[in-house]
Design a protein around this motif. Structure first.
Motif, PDB file in Angstrom:
ATOM      1  N   GLY A  33       5.656  42.110  45.781  1.00 53.97           N
ATOM      2  CA  GLY A  33       4.576  41.833  44.912  1.00 53.97           C
ATOM      3  C   GLY A  33       3.181  41.816  45.765  1.00 53.97           C
ATOM      4  N   ASP A  34       3.311  41.047  46.835  1.00 53.65           N
ATOM      5  CA  ASP A  34       2.101  40.941  47.580  1.00 53.65           C
ATOM      6  C   ASP A  34       1.865  41.967  48.267  1.00 53.65           C
ATOM      7  N   GLU A  35       2.874  42.867  48.818  1.00 54.41           N
ATOM      8  CA  GLU A  35       2.497  43.765  49.719  1.00 54.41           C
ATOM      9  C   GLU A  35       1.869  44.896  48.912  1.00 54.41           C
ATOM     10  N   SER A  72       3.763  33.621  42.571  1.00 55.43           N
ATOM     11  CA  SER A  72       3.142  32.450  42.909  1.00 55.43           C
ATOM     12  C   SER A  72       2.694  31.629  41.556  1.00 55.43           C
ATOM     13  N   SER A 121      -1.441  39.857  40.457  1.00 53.99           N
ATOM     14  CA  SER A 121      -0.872  39.595  41.697  1.00 53.99           C
ATOM     15  C   SER A 121      -0.214  38.431  41.974  1.00 53.99           C
ATOM     16  N   SER A 137       3.944  38.238  41.998  1.00 51.11           N
ATOM     17  CA  SER A 137       4.315  38.058  43.426  1.00 51.11           C
ATOM     18  C   SER A 137       5.081  36.565  43.132  1.00 51.11           C
ATOM     19  N   GLY A 185       8.827  38.533  45.408  1.00 53.70           N
ATOM     20  CA  GLY A 185       7.546  37.958  45.980  1.00 53.70           C
ATOM     21  C   GLY A 185       6.928  38.873  46.986  1.00 53.70           C
ATOM     22  N   LEU A 186       7.935  39.177  47.950  1.00 55.87           N
ATOM     23  CA  LEU A 186       7.194  40.102  49.290  1.00 55.87           C
ATOM     24  C   LEU A 186       6.443  41.323  48.618  1.00 55.87           C
TER      25      LEU A 186
END
Lengths: 131, 301
Positions: A89-91, A31, A25, A29, A86-87
């Motif tokens: 991936g997170d979501e 990170s 994740s 995302s 990014g968003l």
């Protein structure tokens, strides 16, 4: 960059899978950037208080998925070009977590969960083209 | 008895000045101690670390005293500083081992890479390197020029020169000892090499101590404590090297001055080198002693 990791003892998911999921994740995302070096298996195992084999298995799964690259003696690094939006991936990771947890609470086996997702992806309009 | 008192007299003023300097630069340290209150186990690690450094210094003094007194050839005295450094590092490691889980929380970590370079104070490391190079230069030269004593030991400084006498210039030759030839320099080099290996292993162990990297405040304070511990380890090595340099420089200088020969340009250079070595050994011994006993706060702004 330092990405926090937590293993939930109450989670029926095996520790290596919890670890794999969180690292994947973080990579998807964005990170963790491409080329960033991951901690050694021994260090991460000691920090988490798990057997080195647990971390080793998580790393092996990530490598198989093409998310990280491991060189003998050179440690593991994040593979380049793996970060998506990014968003998104997170979501996505959050949605998947919720879906898998709920499905397991209902007693579904992993294979059933995979089939359910696959069938929804193949259903008419699943690609977002049909309104 | 007067020599130890003179030595102490030379050390004490410098020591007082350096302790005052360290105390002055520790203003940020007070805030650090306040912040530690939220982490009782880290507080304990800091306390145990300070105690282990003090106890290590006392144990090192005992070991150094014993080694310096048991061997009539002073060969053990030559390696005593290295042994003292090893004792200090072992004491620090023991303290670390007793509190190794101070920052650990099962099932919680972060994807961070830690290695010995993360915590080694750069200035201190470079200073140790400079003192090591100076010592290695003097030992290499003294080993190369040393002569063999009547006991077959490479531990004397041979000389040969023309001296004016009533019968005209005559050759004067002989040897002065002790002198850091191979008889002393090889055990010194071996002992310091072992000490360096011990220090590197200790620094790796400090970096590897497990911790909960997911807690940012704990990470900040734990990083500072690791830097303090690494500083203590590096300063112990520096102290051992400096004390060795002081001894080697002094002995080599005294041996060269007692020949009765007129000083040549080359002998002035070598006497200058060993004198600088002795002075540097003295000054850096104080510097490293302060760092070994009173480490800085370790906090980085």
């Amino acid at each position: 960059m330092s990405v926090p990791l937590r293993l939930e003892p109450a989670d029926p998911t095996p520790p290596y899978e919890q670890l794999r999921r969180q690292i994947a994740s973080a990579i998807i995302s964005g990170s963790l950037a491409g080329g960033e070096r991951l901690p050694t298996v021994r260090q991460l195992a000691r920090d988490l208080g798990v057997a080195p084999g647990t971390v080793m298995r998580a790393y092996a799964e990530l490598e198989r998925a093409g998310l990280i690259a491991t060189r003998r003696g050179g440690g593991s690094t994040v593979a380049a070009g793996q970060a998506r939006s990014g968003l998104a991936g997170d979501e996505l990771a959050r949605l998947a977590d919720g879906f898998v947890t709920r499905a397991r609470e209902l007693g579904a086996a992993d294979e059933e969960i995979r089939l359910a997702v696959a069938s929804r992806l193949q259903a008419p309009g699943a690609d977002g083209s049909a309104q | 008895m007067s020599a130890p008192i003179a030595l102490l007299g030379a050390f004490v003023p410098g020591l007082v000045v350096l302790v005052l300097m360290v105390r002055l630069q520790r203003t940020r340290g007070r805030a650090f101690v306040r912040d530690l209150a939220a982490f009782p186990r880290l507080q304990q690690l800091r306390r145990v670390g300070a105690i282990s450094r003090g106890a290590g210094a006392v144990a090192a003094l005992v070991v150094g005293g014993v080694l310096a007194s048991v061997d009539a050839t002073a060969r053990l005295a030559a390696v005593a500083p290295a042994a003292m450094g090893a004792v200090m590092i072992c004491a620090i490691l023991l303290g670390q081992h007793l509190t190794r889980d101070a920052a650990f929380h099962a099932g919680s970590a972060s994807l961070e890479r830690r290695n010995l370079r993360t915590y080694v104070p750069t200035v201190l490391a470079w200073t140790v390197g400079v003192v090591l190079v100076l010592l290695a230069s003097i030992l290499a030269w003294s080993t190369a020029v040393a002569g063999t004593s009547d006991l077959g030991r490479a531990s004397v400084y041979p000389y040969e020169c023309l001296v004016d006498t009533d019968n005209g210039p005559t050759w004067a030759f002989g040897w002065n000892g002790p002198f850091p030839g191979g008889y002393y320099s090889l055990p010194i080099a071996a002992a310091l090499s072992v000490l360096c290996v011990i220090a590197v292993v200790a620094l790796i162990l400090v970096a590897r101590r497990p911790r909960n990297g997911a807690d940012a405040e704990l990470v900040r304070l734990d990083d500072a404590l690791r830097r303090q511990t690494s500083e203590g380890i590096l300063a112990s090595v520096g102290l051992a090297v400096s004390l060795t340099l002081l001894g080697v420089g002094l002995v080599a200088t005294v041996a060269q001055l007692g020949t009765g020969c007129e000083a040549s340009v080359w002998s002035l250079v070598t006497i200058g080198l060993t004198t600088v070595g002795a002075l540097a050994g003295w000054a850096f011994s104080l510097w490293f002693l302060v760092h070994a006993l009173f480490t800085s706060s370790g906090i980085r702004s």
